[in-house]
Scaffold this active site. Structure first.
Site, mmCIF file in Angstrom:
data_model
loop_
_atom_site.group_PDB
_atom_site.id
_atom_site.type_symbol
_atom_site.label_atom_id
_atom_site.label_comp_id
_atom_site.label_asym_id
_atom_site.label_seq_id
_atom_site.Cartn_x
_atom_site.Cartn_y
_atom_site.Cartn_z
ATOM 1 N N GLU A 92 43.902 48.057 26.440
ATOM 2 C CA GLU A 92 43.317 49.152 25.682
ATOM 3 C C GLU A 92 43.516 50.467 26.444
ATOM 4 O OE1 GLU A 92 39.142 48.710 25.931
ATOM 5 O OE2 GLU A 92 38.722 50.664 25.053
ATOM 6 N N ASP B 22 37.883 46.342 28.058
ATOM 7 C CA ASP B 22 36.691 46.563 28.872
ATOM 8 C C ASP B 22 35.562 45.614 28.498
ATOM 9 O OD1 ASP B 22 37.829 48.462 30.383
ATOM 10 O OD2 ASP B 22 36.992 50.177 29.297
ATOM 11 N N ASP C 173 32.651 46.335 27.763
ATOM 12 C CA ASP C 173 31.567 47.006 27.025
ATOM 13 C C ASP C 173 31.674 46.728 25.519
ATOM 14 O OD1 ASP C 173 33.759 48.415 26.293
ATOM 15 O OD2 ASP C 173 33.200 50.274 27.312
ATOM 16 N N ASP D 103 32.691 48.601 23.030
ATOM 17 C CA ASP D 103 33.972 48.971 22.428
ATOM 18 C C ASP D 103 35.045 47.947 22.753
ATOM 19 O OD1 ASP D 103 33.062 51.184 21.204
ATOM 20 O OD2 ASP D 103 33.705 52.597 22.758
#
Ligand code: 0RA
Length: 643
Positions: free
Chosen positions: A434, A507, A509, A511
């Site tokens: 990403e 990641d 997280d 997102d």
């Protein structure tokens, strides 16, 4: 019979016959239950439950209780007729129950008409379960009495059938409690989820039958109960639960002949995929077969005829294709027949030709009737199919365009792909990363010989909410398709993939979790075989690092950190909380995700990908509300979707 004493010599003799009878099962268990792995182990449960379901299908049992007991054994109780307890005509001195449990294929094959339609694929009989158990207890309530018969060490009878008392309040039924043989199976730990999922499907397929499950094992206690008065109509509702249905009604029809019958339930949702589940005698036919063929052919004909009759398709218009019509269709096809022929690689394809014409005839007549009676819904179905046919034409153009484009730029690889030098797919890995900054560090940390990097920009398109034409015009998706190099959707050919491992690097997280979900949905829907064959992985970067001397040690999560502190109570160093992948430095990234000897990868299986897909279908859009995690709480089971 039950109380009749037996001479010791005749008892010894029968003992030998019994052993001979079940011996082949112990010598070649795979021939009877497929494998001695977890699938084979659970096969034992299906075998006993199938027998109980047969009693229900024959109209005698109304409830089945399946339990995993504290000691890990399994118990199946039904309220059917009870296995016959009287003397077996062909085996003087032995109860029919003993024969059922000790002679291969003795199941329901005697006692008059037996079963008209028997579930047993599995149909190898409870005697196989007995052969592969260290202990099996049979309790039968019949003729007002409770009877008991015990076996041990792979089906050796421990004495004649005994009456132990009265049956409770005139109850009839059978209870089988068995402990699988740990010397035969790789492991004998039943998986509750596997059993529950199958019991639920059985309850859907057998309208009104109550099936309960209980896991009594310490620390794993759970209970479930299934009973569906609507049968497969409820099944369709259940499948479309996480989707937006095109209309409220679920249609259904059935037709029976002397030796075979079919039942169908259907509803369309606003999505773009078809979801047809078929069964023969309660057994899932995942490879399809004659029943599905008949259904597909008829539904295409019926809807084209209907669309023309209502002038929704004009004379000059081409017919709608089967794919157009089945877009968004959820359907259950359940057939019962006397001698099902299971074919194909996994024995999951129904081969009986006679069932094709029954399903075709039933669909031709009864689906047409349903459409006449439900003109509003009929119109909605046709309108959706017409939209699908337009999108199909647009997709053909988009595909041709993509092909031409890739022909123009040489190898046809996307510009932002940082490819590896090796051209041997078996040793190559593609990291889908990403964002550009993470792409940069990954590029530095990789082994350029066999590791390629494809940076993608933010959220990719949710393919669950888009038709083929839109999917194929999306640049991020085009880059994925051409980097992997094996086509897409129906044209996808897993033998052509350019990398053995497709590794998602996002990641830790919210997102990142959304991006993973979107990518998994894309692979599951458009490159299904790649997921099936285990080529898709998720990199799991650790949460913490700490210095032990000069050596950097990585700890995956809080639990790992606590375990580390317990083992190293004098550890004084700080713990670093690792930031997103984009901010990891060169050696951090290499040690945790790029170096095959140190990294942690999660291989994605079909269930995980399907789960991601389910999430995508319930998300209203592609934007995640801030800080909300992917946890589905509307279903009765809470699932953590941050795979
Ligand atoms: C043989 C004959 C009959 C029933 C059964 C077997 C039977 C087997 C199992 C296994 C689990 N539950 C079961 N319930 C019944 C027919 C009995 C009759 O005609 O009364």
């Amino acid at each position: 019979m039950a109380d009749k004493p037996r001479g010791s010599s005749s008892y010894g003799a029968s003992d030998i016959t019994v052993l001979e009878g079940l011996e082949p099962v112990r010598v070649r268990p795979g021939m009877y239950i497929g494998s001695t792995g977890p699938a084979g182990l659970h096969h034992l449960v299906w075998e006993v439950v199938d027998n109980a379901v047969d009693e229900a299908m024959a109209g005698y049992a109304t409830r089945i209780d399946v339990s995993i007991l504290k000691d890990g054994s399994c118990r199946v109780i039904d309220d059917g007729r009870g296995i016959p307890v009287d003397e077996h005509p062909q085996y003087p001195g032995k109860s029919a129950a003993e024969i059922v449990l000790t002679v291969l294929h003795a199941g329901g094959k005697f006692g008059g008409e037996g079963y008209k339609v028997s579930g047993g694929l599995h149909g190898v009989g409870v005697s196989v379960v007995n052969a592969l158990s260290v202990k099996l207890r049979l309790e039968i309530d019949r003729n007002g009495k409770r009877h008991e018969l015990n076996f041990a060490d792979g089906g050796k009878v421990q004495g004649p059938l005994k009456v132990t008392g009265d049956a409770p309040r005139g109850r009839n039924g059978t209870t089988v409690t068995f402990t699988p043989d740990g010397t035969i199976f790789e492991e004998i730990d039943f998986r509750a989820q596997t059993i529950v999922e199958r019991l639920q499907i059985m309850a859907f397929l057998n309208k009104g039958l109550e099936i309960r499950f209980e896991d009594e094992r310490a620390g794993r206690e759970m209970k479930e109960s299934f009973k569906y008065s609507g049968g497969i109509v409820d099944y369709v509702r259940h499948l479309n639960n996480s989707k937006e249905s095109l209309f409220r009604k679920v249609g259904s029809y059935e037709q029976a002949e002397e030796a075979q019958e079919v039942e169908v339930a259907f509803q369309w949702n606003t999505g773009y995929y078809e979801s047809i589940h078929s069964f023969a005698n309660g057994i899932s036919t995942i490879e399809g077969g004659m029943h599905e063929e008949g259904f597909r052919k008829a539904i295409t004909n019926v809807l084209n005829r209907y669309a023309r009759k209502r002038n929704l398709l004009k004379e000059k218009d081409d017919n709608l294709t089967g794919d157009d019509i089945r877009e968004g269709l959820t359907a259950i096809i359940s057939v019962h027949l006397a001698e099902p022929q299971f074919e194909g690689q996994t024995k999951g394809k129904l081969g009986n030709v006679s069932i094709r014409s029954l399903v075709e005839r039933a669909t031709n007549e009864k689906l047409a009737e349903w459409l006449e009676e439900n003109p509003k819904e009929g119109g909605q179905i046709v309108a959706k199919a017409i939209q699908a046919s337009r999108a199909r034409l647009a997709a053909q153009q988009a595909k041709a365009l993509t092909r031409r484009k890739s022909a123009l730029d040489g190898a046809g690889l996307p510009g932002k792909l940082v490819d590896c030098s090796s051209k041997e797919p078996r040793e190559c890995e593609l990291f889908i990363v990403e964002g550009n900054s993470a792409g940069g560090s990954a590029k530095d940390a990789r082994n350029p010989r066999n590791q390629a990097i494809l940076p993608i920009r933010g959220k990719i398109l949710n393919v669950e909410k888009a038709r083929a034409d839109k999917i194929l015009k999306n640049t991020e998706i085009q880059a994925l398709i051409s980097a992997i190099g094996a086509g897409v959707e129906a044209d996808f050919d897993v033998t052509k993939i350019r990398y053995d491992k497709i590794i998602l690097l996002a990641d830790a997280d919210v997102d990142g979790s959304h991006i993973r979900t979107l990518l998994l949905t894309f692979f599951y829907r458009q490159m299904t075989e790649m997921v099936n064959q285990g080529h898709v992985y998720v990199a799991q970067p650790p949460l913490y690092s700490t210095l032990v001397g000069k050596e950097k040690t990585y700890l995956r999560d809080d639990a790992a950190k606590e375990a580390f502190l317990r083992e190293n109570p004098n550890h004084k160093n700080d713990f670093q909380r690792l930031k997103g992948l984009g901010e990891m430095d060169f050696d951090e990234l290499r040690d945790t995700t790029m170096d095959p000897t140190k990294r942690a990868l999660l291989q994605i299986n079909v269930e995980q990908a399907a789960l991601a897909d389910e999430v995508c279908s319930i998300l209203m859009g592609d934007d995640v509300p801030q800080r909300r995690h992917f946890i589905q709480t509307n279903a009765k089971d809470v699932r953590f979707l941050d795979i």
